[in-house]
Design a protein around this motif. Structure first.
Motif, short mmCIF file in Angstrom:
data_model
loop_
_atom_site.label_atom_id
_atom_site.label_comp_id
_atom_site.label_asym_id
_atom_site.label_seq_id
_atom_site.Cartn_x
_atom_site.Cartn_y
_atom_site.Cartn_z
N ARG A 18 0.83 -1.21 0.00
CA ARG A 18 0.00 0.00 0.00
C ARG A 18 0.86 1.26 0.00
NH1 ARG A 18 -3.00 0.86 5.45
NH2 ARG A 18 -4.29 -0.93 4.85
N LEU A 19 2.01 1.20 0.68
CA LEU A 19 2.91 2.35 0.78
C LEU A 19 4.03 2.29 -0.26
CD1 LEU A 19 3.34 2.43 4.67
CD2 LEU A 19 1.75 3.81 3.31
N PHE A 20 4.54 1.11 -0.53
CA PHE A 20 5.78 0.96 -1.30
C PHE A 20 5.69 1.57 -2.69
CE2 PHE A 20 8.65 -1.39 -4.10
CZ PHE A 20 9.85 -1.28 -3.42
N GLY A 21 4.61 1.26 -3.42
CA GLY A 21 4.52 1.73 -4.80
C GLY A 21 3.76 3.03 -4.98
N ASN A 22 3.36 3.67 -3.87
CA ASN A 22 2.54 4.88 -3.97
C ASN A 22 3.41 6.10 -4.25
OD1 ASN A 22 0.43 6.68 -3.88
ND2 ASN A 22 0.33 6.74 -1.64
N ALA A 23 3.26 6.68 -5.44
CA ALA A 23 4.02 7.87 -5.83
C ALA A 23 3.27 9.17 -5.56
CB ALA A 23 4.39 7.79 -7.31
N GLU A 410 13.71 7.73 6.45
CA GLU A 410 12.35 8.27 6.57
C GLU A 410 12.06 8.67 8.03
OE1 GLU A 410 8.58 9.54 6.44
OE2 GLU A 410 9.91 9.26 4.71
N PRO A 411 11.63 9.94 8.26
CA PRO A 411 11.36 10.39 9.63
C PRO A 411 9.91 10.27 10.10
CG PRO A 411 11.45 12.29 8.19
CD PRO A 411 11.70 11.07 7.32
N ALA A 412 8.99 9.97 9.19
CA ALA A 412 7.56 9.81 9.53
C ALA A 412 7.03 11.01 10.30
CB ALA A 412 7.34 8.52 10.34
N GLU A 413 7.11 12.16 9.69
CA GLU A 413 6.69 13.40 10.35
C GLU A 413 5.20 13.66 10.18
OE1 GLU A 413 9.18 16.33 8.59
OE2 GLU A 413 10.89 15.90 9.89
N GLY A 414 4.57 14.14 11.24
CA GLY A 414 3.20 14.60 11.17
C GLY A 414 2.16 13.52 11.36
N HIS A 436 11.08 7.61 1.02
CA HIS A 436 11.04 6.44 0.13
C HIS A 436 10.63 6.83 -1.28
CE1 HIS A 436 10.02 2.50 -1.45
NE2 HIS A 436 8.80 2.94 -1.72
N GLN A 437 9.72 7.79 -1.40
CA GLN A 437 9.27 8.20 -2.73
C GLN A 437 10.40 8.82 -3.55
OE1 GLN A 437 5.89 10.68 -1.62
NE2 GLN A 437 4.45 9.07 -2.23
N LYS A 438 11.40 9.39 -2.87
CA LYS A 438 12.56 9.92 -3.59
C LYS A 438 13.34 8.80 -4.26
CE LYS A 438 13.21 13.73 -0.29
NZ LYS A 438 14.19 14.32 0.67
N LEU A 450 16.84 11.28 -4.33
CA LEU A 450 17.50 11.28 -3.03
C LEU A 450 18.56 12.36 -2.94
CD1 LEU A 450 18.08 7.44 -2.51
CD2 LEU A 450 16.34 8.86 -1.39
N SER A 451 18.71 12.90 -1.73
CA SER A 451 19.81 13.83 -1.47
C SER A 451 21.12 13.06 -1.37
CB SER A 451 19.57 14.58 -0.16
OG SER A 451 19.67 13.69 0.94
#
Length: 573
Positions: A18-23, A410-414, A436-438, A450-451
């Motif tokens: 559900r999260l992995f491929g979501n752009a 990933e910091p999982a903010e908010g 992850h989306q980067k 990615l940075s």
């Protein structure tokens, strides 16, 4: 301690499709699937799997693939809507299973073809040299559970229950006779913007069933697992946990059929949820029974009572257990630089596990239940995880696991919806994972967004995991603790940790520094080890992570090393 699983160490990548491929990067609070998007099984392409394999992983744990209760309407496909009053989050919890024989429609490009899309993913995963793990949630199911995909010859959960009886081992559920289930007061499913004819603070369940977290009354609280009902394995909790295993309860056979169904679809292993809430006698029955027909299956148990680890491994027949209450807790304190943290706590872990179970412990620093390392609730900086990850990956022959997004910080903010601002990536809501989306880069899986720091972090994980995979000593070697031999050396402190992993052919000295400042120390190997390895005079040590070489003129005098802050090294010699 020599591993009983020669030449193989599980290196597991956990991801939620559900999260992995979501752009989609909208990330609206309590957003719908149309607003926030949702990854699909088909998004996990050959290219994605090749990149996962290149990092050294051997297994992928696909979390949340079995159909679970949701607030999204799939009635157009003949799927009955779930009452939102007993669903957590717009997407719903992956651990509130609605049909054990089906795949979550959220994850399908073509909803009627969802089982085939999963089968294709299994085949695709295998063709890319990886094995498949999925969840098995034995303790509870969604309150709306009803299987419409089970074989006709299989009886559904509760279909033959005597609902007038609070407990009998012939029932699949526990009941509260004469009482209606009550939705917890104040629950606002889906947030203020979500509307549904079913959103009325009421869910019809009569008689009420016991709730998943062992609540045996009709009115669970909002903090309970109120969206789930507990399954009955023949234990009467309200009568001193008496067991009724005189003959095998019907539920046991139903679970065996379910697991066989997935094993025959090509699934290689099961991560079993909350195993301590299910009697060990069930595991002792079902795991050998399944392995008699599918001998390569692996079973990983989510466990938290370290006093029961031996029981669930040797009597329950689990291959591996979570080492949460043990190494994770010890390393977390060190990573957060807690004043009272000490690497002697790591010694306590392997001493506790020294009686034949250390190789059965699964090590990790993140998973879907735990806070992200980079979040302000944990370390606040993903790089502080380096020494802890080195230890987690190399302390023993047991598995190590990485959670998708961890490798890019990933910091999982908010707050995300039902999941609040708590440092966790939501498992309840439709969401995109920004870091992850980067790496996802709109399906290119090349890290194009990615940075430099994020790329460097991913390169560290790549180097560490591939080193573990390819090095015989780290993968399958014996362990020798070096703290006692070095505790009186100048520069030693209890935020550093040292040990040796070795076989006849290879030796790796592991040295890590949890301090927020660099440290210099001359590491010594005990004379018995030097004699065992026939070592004298000049010896070169090569750090497998950086390729830097450390030389010593006399191995008996030790090797002088400098360990940077929050860092470590794998010294091959």
């Amino acid at each position: 301690m020599q591993s009983s699983i020669p030449n193989h160490k599980l290196i597991i990548y956990q991801l939620l499709p559900r999260l992995f491929g979501n752009a989609n990067s909208t990330n609206k609070f309590y957003g719908s699937i149309e607003e926030n998007g949702c990854g699909k099984l088909n998004d996990i392409t050959d290219m994605a799997l090749q990149e996962i394999a290149k990092m050294g992983f051997s297994h992928v744990w696909y979390t949340g693939v079995i159909e679970h209760a949701t607030m999204t309407d799939y009635s157009a496909y003949g799927i009955k809507n779930d009452d939102p009053d007993v669903v957590k989050g717009r997407a719903g919890s992956p651990y509130a299973i609605k049909d054990y024989y089906d795949i979550a429609p959220d994850l399908a490009v073509d909803v009627p073809n969802r089982i085939n899309e999963f089968q294709d993913l299994v085949i695709r995963t295998h063709l890319n040299g990886l094995k498949v793990i999925i969840d098995f949630v034995p303790n509870h199911v969604a309150r709306t559970y009803a299987s419409d995909m089970r074989p006709k010859a299989v009886r559904d959960f509760g279909e033959d229950d005597d609902t007038s009886n609070a407990f009998t081992s012939e029932n699949d559920f526990y009941y509260i006779p004469g009482q209606h289930f009550k939705v917890p007061a104040g629950y606002n499913p889906g947030g203020d913007a979500f509307t549904s004819p079913l959103k009325d603070g009421h869910f019809e369940e009569y008689p009420a069933k016991a709730t998943g977290n062992d609540v045996f009354n009709a009115a669970p609280s909002i903090n309970d697992w109120f969206e789930t009902v507990k399954l009955n394995y023949g234990v009467y909790y309200l009568d001193g946990h008496k067991t009724y295993f005189g003959h095998v309860p019907p539920l046991w056979y139903k679970m065996h059929h379910i697991l066989t169904y997935w094993a025959e679809m090509g699934v290689d292993g099961f991560r079993c949820d909350m195993i301590e809430m299910v009697p060990v006698e069930f595991w002792a029955w079902i795991i050998p029974k399944l392995k008699s027909t599918h001998p390569e299956l692996i079973f990983i148990g989510e466990a938290y009572d370290k006093n029961q680890y031996y029981n669930y491994i040797h009597n329950g027949k689990f291959d591996y257990l979570y080492d949460k209450v043990g190494l994770y807790d010890a390393i977390r304190k060190l990573t957060c630089n807690d004043d009272w943290s000490s690497t002697w706590d790591i010694n306590a872990v392997w001493n506790t596990h020294s009686q034949g179970i250390d190789e059965h412990m699964l090590r990790f620093m993140e998973n879907h239940d735990e806070q992200r390392i980079a979040s302000r609730f944990f370390a606040g900086d993903a790089w502080y995880a380096v020494p802890g990850m080195i230890v987690s990956a190399t302390l023993s022959t047991g598995p190590v696991m990485i959670y998708s997004g961890q490798e890019v910080g990933e910091p999982a903010e908010g707050a995300q919806g039902f999941s609040g601002d708590d440092g966790r990536t939501t498992i309840f809501d439709y969401w995109g994972v920004p870091s992850h989306q980067k790496w996802l880069n709109n399906g290119k899986f090349d890290g194009g967004g990615l940075s430099e720091q994020e790329t460097s972090l991913r390169n560290f994980y790549n180097t560490l995991l591939n080193t573990v995979k390819d090095n015989e000593a780290l993968r399958n070697g014996e362990f020798y603790e070096l703290m006692i031999a070095n505790e009186h050396q100048p520069g030693f402190d209890t935020k550093m940790y040292f040990y040796l992993r070795y076989t006849k052919e290879q030796r790796v000295l592991v040295a890590v520094n949890f301090n927020r400042a660099e440290r210099n120390i001359t590491l010594r190997l005990p004379d018995d080890l030097l004699k065992q390895f026939n070592l004298n005079g000049n010896t070169n040590f090569t750090d497998l992570l950086t390729r830097k070489v450390y030389k010593t003129a006399d191995i008996h005098s030790g090797v002088e090393i400098n360990i940077k802050s929050a860092s470590g090294m794998l010294l091959n010699f």
